[in-house]
Scaffold this active site. Structure first.
Site, PDB file in Angstrom:
ATOM      1  N   HIS A   1      40.888 -22.544 -20.439  1.00 18.14           N
ATOM      2  CA  HIS A   1      40.301 -21.513 -21.300  1.00 18.14           C
ATOM      3  C   HIS A   1      39.360 -22.227 -22.259  1.00 18.14           C
ATOM      4  O   HIS A   1      39.799 -22.839 -23.225  1.00 18.14           O
ATOM      5  CB  HIS A   1      41.435 -20.801 -22.064  1.00 18.14           C
ATOM      6  CG  HIS A   1      40.952 -19.727 -22.984  1.00 18.14           C
ATOM      7  ND1 HIS A   1      41.524 -18.485 -23.022  1.00 18.14           N
ATOM      8  CD2 HIS A   1      39.964 -19.707 -23.906  1.00 18.14           C
ATOM      9  CE1 HIS A   1      40.910 -17.738 -23.933  1.00 18.14           C
ATOM     10  NE2 HIS A   1      39.957 -18.467 -24.488  1.00 18.14           N
TER      11      HIS A   1
ATOM     12  N   HIS B   1      35.434 -22.261 -24.304  1.00 20.15           N
ATOM     13  CA  HIS B   1      34.181 -21.629 -24.732  1.00 20.15           C
ATOM     14  C   HIS B   1      33.103 -22.705 -24.826  1.00 20.15           C
ATOM     15  O   HIS B   1      33.291 -23.697 -25.533  1.00 20.15           O
ATOM     16  CB  HIS B   1      34.353 -20.968 -26.103  1.00 20.15           C
ATOM     17  CG  HIS B   1      35.395 -19.895 -26.115  1.00 20.15           C
ATOM     18  ND1 HIS B   1      35.113 -18.581 -25.850  1.00 20.15           N
ATOM     19  CD2 HIS B   1      36.732 -19.940 -26.325  1.00 20.15           C
ATOM     20  CE1 HIS B   1      36.222 -17.851 -25.922  1.00 20.15           C
ATOM     21  NE2 HIS B   1      37.224 -18.661 -26.207  1.00 20.15           N
TER      22      HIS B   1
ATOM     23  N   LYS C   1      37.859 -11.807 -17.117  1.00 21.18           N
ATOM     24  CA  LYS C   1      38.488 -11.960 -18.428  1.00 21.18           C
ATOM     25  C   LYS C   1      38.417 -10.630 -19.154  1.00 21.18           C
ATOM     26  O   LYS C   1      37.321 -10.109 -19.395  1.00 21.18           O
ATOM     27  CB  LYS C   1      37.759 -13.047 -19.227  1.00 21.18           C
ATOM     28  CG  LYS C   1      38.219 -13.192 -20.677  1.00 21.18           C
ATOM     29  CD  LYS C   1      39.621 -13.764 -20.793  1.00 21.18           C
ATOM     30  CE  LYS C   1      40.183 -13.634 -22.204  1.00 21.18           C
ATOM     31  NZ  LYS C   1      39.674 -14.634 -23.137  1.00 21.18           N
TER      32      LYS C   1
ATOM     33  N   HIS D   1      42.956 -11.368 -23.053  1.00 28.62           N
ATOM     34  CA  HIS D   1      43.125 -11.646 -24.490  1.00 28.62           C
ATOM     35  C   HIS D   1      44.074 -10.574 -25.007  1.00 28.62           C
ATOM     36  O   HIS D   1      43.647  -9.437 -25.241  1.00 28.62           O
ATOM     37  CB  HIS D   1      41.779 -11.601 -25.226  1.00 28.62           C
ATOM     38  CG  HIS D   1      41.920 -11.931 -26.679  1.00 28.62           C
ATOM     39  ND1 HIS D   1      41.603 -13.166 -27.201  1.00 28.62           N
ATOM     40  CD2 HIS D   1      42.403 -11.202 -27.720  1.00 28.62           C
ATOM     41  CE1 HIS D   1      41.868 -13.184 -28.500  1.00 28.62           C
ATOM     42  NE2 HIS D   1      42.363 -11.998 -28.841  1.00 28.62           N
TER      43      HIS D   1
ATOM     44  N   HIS E   1      46.140 -17.807 -24.137  1.00 31.19           N
ATOM     45  CA  HIS E   1      46.623 -18.456 -25.369  1.00 31.19           C
ATOM     46  C   HIS E   1      47.630 -17.627 -26.167  1.00 31.19           C
ATOM     47  O   HIS E   1      47.326 -17.011 -27.165  1.00 31.19           O
ATOM     48  CB  HIS E   1      45.516 -19.037 -26.239  1.00 31.19           C
ATOM     49  CG  HIS E   1      44.371 -18.126 -26.590  1.00 31.19           C
ATOM     50  ND1 HIS E   1      44.457 -17.183 -27.572  1.00 31.19           N
ATOM     51  CD2 HIS E   1      43.115 -18.074 -26.115  1.00 31.19           C
ATOM     52  CE1 HIS E   1      43.288 -16.589 -27.683  1.00 31.19           C
ATOM     53  NE2 HIS E   1      42.470 -17.114 -26.800  1.00 31.19           N
TER      54      HIS E   1
ATOM     55  N   ASP F   1      41.345 -23.231 -25.361  1.00 33.37           N
ATOM     56  CA  ASP F   1      40.637 -22.242 -26.184  1.00 33.37           C
ATOM     57  C   ASP F   1      39.740 -22.956 -27.193  1.00 33.37           C
ATOM     58  O   ASP F   1      39.542 -22.474 -28.306  1.00 33.37           O
ATOM     59  CB  ASP F   1      41.592 -21.270 -26.900  1.00 33.37           C
ATOM     60  CG  ASP F   1      40.827 -20.122 -27.561  1.00 33.37           C
ATOM     61  OD1 ASP F   1      39.727 -19.795 -27.092  1.00 33.37           O
ATOM     62  OD2 ASP F   1      41.325 -19.580 -28.572  1.00 33.37           O
TER      63      ASP F   1
HETATM   64  C1  NCD Z   1      37.219 -17.230 -29.533  1.00 30.92           C
HETATM   65  C2  NCD Z   1      35.725 -17.414 -29.708  1.00 30.92           C
HETATM   66  O1  NCD Z   1      35.314 -17.941 -30.732  1.00 30.92           O
HETATM   67  O2  NCD Z   1      34.961 -17.052 -28.801  1.00 30.92           O
HETATM   68  N1  NCD Z   1      37.823 -17.284 -30.823  1.00 30.92           N
HETATM   69  C3  NCD Z   1      39.117 -17.538 -31.098  1.00 30.92           C
HETATM   70  O3  NCD Z   1      39.478 -17.442 -32.274  1.00 30.92           O
HETATM   71  N2  NCD Z   1      39.987 -17.896 -30.179  1.00 30.92           N
HETATM   72  C4  NCD Z   1      37.492 -15.956 -28.827  1.00 30.92           C
HETATM   73  C5  NCD Z   1      38.876 -15.879 -28.261  1.00 30.92           C
HETATM   74  O4  NCD Z   1      39.205 -16.564 -27.309  1.00 30.92           O
HETATM   75  O5  NCD Z   1      39.664 -15.095 -28.798  1.00 30.92           O
HETATM   76 ZN    ZN Z   2      39.154 -18.133 -26.334  1.00 31.39          ZN
END
Ligand code: NCD
Ligand code: ZN
Length: 328
Positions: free
Chosen positions: A2, A4, A88, A125, A159, A231
């Site tokens: 996971h 970003h 997702k 999520h 998560h 995450d």
């Molecule tokens: C994630 C993001 O910044 O894209 N933020 C987070 O707090 N985890 C989004 C997500 O996965 O919830």
């Molecule tokens: Zn995330």
């Protein structure tokens, strides 16, 4: 499982830092606008590999599409693409860039059914819109309903942060979970109990000590359905250190040394490899090329900030020393 990687200059800065130590990652689609179409998915994958530079050869981005009640025909076409991994699902408005998410789970049923038939994993999520500490708990009935109604659908709770969510892994064969580094280490007290620490603010928010203990015990014991889902969620420093702090903790470059330290301290180093990769390979039948990473119990300084391409990003443990290092 996971990750970003953002877009544009943030992608250029954070992708090499994230790809360096991992053989692959499930790439989140919550860009603005979200990745909902094949063309934008493939174009994003190309941008990621370009940004990965020298690491591109040993890093497989497992691409996801933002859940949008896709039709069976769309999903069949998706499955035929090698780069496509999963859908997702974001409840509308639950987290960063999720405004176009699901508002009515009933309307999404045909898509769930098609995913189940086609063997496409559903990554969720799992947060409701209730009181911030209860949002995950309030979403658990939705997970239960999905798991019961679609028993062949692979559902991954992305998560998890509570002991209650963890218990669903034993309740349902088709439910799996990822957990982050920060949720194994911190509680809400670390985020907001003293001076507010914006770089530890993420969604779902860190919970109680008993939740952290349950998650940590599961990870250290080698729970076969729990996967490391970093995450890692970088935001530009000016969007964290401001009024109206964005949710997300940037952990990718520190995750492996920090996990090695945590597992070593708990005499569980033998469980680390399955946690960060082996479980996911088995659960999803992944075939990404293996990558050897050597960790040593030798101190490693964490930069106060990573900068490049005009962006500044502050990682977890900024300015501190980690007890372990990646040495090769
Ligand atoms: C994630 C993001 O910044 O894209 N933020 C987070 O707090 N985890 C989004 C997500 O996965 O919830
Ligand atoms: Zn995330």
């Amino acid at each position: 499982m996971h990750l970003h990687l953002r877009d544009g200059d943030m992608c250029r800065l954070t992708t090499p830092l994230s790809a360096e130590y991992f053989s692959g990652a499930v790439i989140m689609p919550n860009l603005v606008p979200p990745v909902t179409e094949f063309d934008s998915m493939d174009a994003y994958r190309t941008r990621i590999l370009e940004a990965a530079g020298a690491h591109a050869e040993s890093f497989t981005p497992l691409m996801t599409l933002f859940f949008k009640n896709q039709t069976r025909a769309t999903l069949e076409a998706a499955r035929a693409r090698e780069s496509f991994f999963a859908l997702k699902l974001y409840p509308a408005g639950a987290t960063t860039n999720s405004d176009g998410g699901v508002t009515d789970f009933g309307e999404a049923e045909a898509t769930f059914r098609a995913m189940e038939d086609l063997g496409i994993p559903l990554l969720v999520h799992g947060e409701s819109h209730g009181f911030v500490m209860d949002r995950e708990a309030e979403f658990l009935p939705t997970y239960r309903r999905l798991a019961q109604t679609f028993p062949r659908l692979k559902i991954c709770m992305e998560h998890i942060t509570t002991a209650a969510a963890l218990s669903l892994l034993d309740e349902f064969e088709n439910v799996f979970a990822t957990v982050t580094l920060q949720h194994l280490l911190i509680t809400l007290d670390d985020v907001a109990g003293g001076m507010l620490r914006p770089h530890l603010f993420c969604k779902p928010i860190a919970k109680r000590p008993e939740d952290r203990s349950a998650l940590l015990a599961a990870a250290l014991s080698g729970h076969p359905k729990l996967m490391f889902g970093s995450d890692s969620a970088p935001h530009p420093r000016h969007k964290k250190e401001c009024c109206g702090c964005a949710a997300g903790v940037f952990t990718a470059p520190v995750a492996l040394p920090a996990l090695a330290d945590l597992f070593a301290k708990n005499n569980a180093l033998d469980k680390l490899q399955d946690f960060v990769g082996g479980n996911a390979r088995r659960i999803y039948g992944l075939k990404t090329a293996p990558k050897k990473v050597v960790l040593e119990d030798k101190p490693c300084p964490v930069p106060a900030v990573y900068e490049g391409y005009g962006e500044h990003v502050v990682p977890m443990f900024a300015g501190e020393n980690l007890a372990w290092s990646v040495v090769a």
